[in-house]
Design an enzyme around this catalytic site. Sequence first.
Site, PDB file in Angstrom:
ATOM      1  N   SER A  99       0.908  -2.798 -13.443  1.00 35.08           N
ATOM      2  CA  SER A  99       1.208  -3.576 -12.270  1.00 35.08           C
ATOM      3  C   SER A  99       1.983  -4.851 -12.288  1.00 35.08           C
ATOM      4  O   SER A  99       1.225  -5.637 -12.890  1.00 35.08           O
ATOM      5  CB  SER A  99       0.160  -3.261 -11.102  1.00 35.08           C
ATOM      6  OG  SER A  99       0.122  -1.984 -11.013  1.00 35.08           O
ATOM      7  N   GLN A 116       5.361  -1.612  -4.417  1.00 38.34           N
ATOM      8  CA  GLN A 116       4.870  -2.069  -5.815  1.00 38.34           C
ATOM      9  C   GLN A 116       5.993  -2.203  -6.981  1.00 38.34           C
ATOM     10  O   GLN A 116       6.745  -1.108  -6.949  1.00 38.34           O
ATOM     11  CB  GLN A 116       3.546  -1.305  -6.260  1.00 38.34           C
ATOM     12  CG  GLN A 116       3.083  -2.012  -7.447  1.00 38.34           C
ATOM     13  CD  GLN A 116       1.848  -1.140  -7.976  1.00 38.34           C
ATOM     14  OE1 GLN A 116       2.019   0.133  -8.741  1.00 38.34           O
ATOM     15  NE2 GLN A 116       0.634  -1.298  -7.800  1.00 38.34           N
ATOM     16  N   ASP A 150      -3.069   1.471  -5.700  1.00 39.23           N
ATOM     17  CA  ASP A 150      -2.603   1.238  -7.074  1.00 39.23           C
ATOM     18  C   ASP A 150      -2.897   2.414  -7.988  1.00 39.23           C
ATOM     19  O   ASP A 150      -2.457   2.267  -9.309  1.00 39.23           O
ATOM     20  CB  ASP A 150      -3.354  -0.069  -7.489  1.00 39.23           C
ATOM     21  CG  ASP A 150      -2.749  -0.584  -8.823  1.00 39.23           C
ATOM     22  OD1 ASP A 150      -1.462  -0.417  -8.775  1.00 39.23           O
ATOM     23  OD2 ASP A 150      -3.538  -0.760  -9.906  1.00 39.23           O
TER      24      ASP A 150
END
Length: 290
Positions: A232, A282, A207
């Site tokens: 995110s 993502q 991430d």
Amino acid sequence: MTKALDSLLDLLDLERIEQDIFRGVSRSAIVPRVFGGQVAAQALVAAGRTVAEDRLPHSLHAYFLRTGDPSAPIVYTVDRIRDGRSFTTRRVVAVQHGRPVFHLSASFQTYEEGLEHQAPMPVSPDPATLPTAAETLPRHAGRFVDPATVDRLLEARAAIDLRYVDPPPYATVGEPREARSQVWFRTNGKLADAPLLHICLATYVSDMTLLDSVLLAHGRGGWATGDVVGASLDHAMWFHRPFRADEWLLYDQESPSASGGRGLGQARIYTQDGRLAVSVIQEGVVRVPR
């Protein structure tokens, strides 16, 4: 093992407060919210502790629902969805202040032989030839990034040796480039021979930089320069082959699309000897301040 890595491992060592309920704490983050990679890794740890040791994650799918409060503990409740002969499925809900902040579904599998093929590893320089974050970041202090932000970045990533192949987004503000980014990473210290731990640490790192490729396409520096507001939204990973997070891994990332205040990043993680270990996708909020 460095103190920073030791601290990160402590962060992933959740407290078990009931059979399928765990509690975790947060560490100082770059921004005043819980780092998404932390909550994803902790949720996967919680799920893994309810699964037989001979089964490892082969995929996870997650949604970031609310901003996490780094000053409060996070409670992870595991739902044992299925225990089959080959596959195990778990659902994890992370709760703070009585509200869900994160949701993860993960599937685990016993090892078995099968068909084999993979996409080839892209060309990339030897990570040993690339500058460290401690060598790279201070160069940008005062130009696009203030020194205090540089210090927070270095502190937050101290457990991970992360090296950019090309300059990061905050180094080339105003210079749009190809929507692609490569970084090499490994932990700053050796780890135990515990496959689930290595998978959880790769989840943690995944991430950190995945939406960089979105920023590069528009010459934006991101949160570090204040020209973009981001977070995110959802995160998916597929674990293809064994790997060690304390050995060099190439994170090859690109963005096929950005629209509607959102950007999509997709990536592959390769071992240094060329094995495709992980695939990642993502989507995140990417807004230009008005």
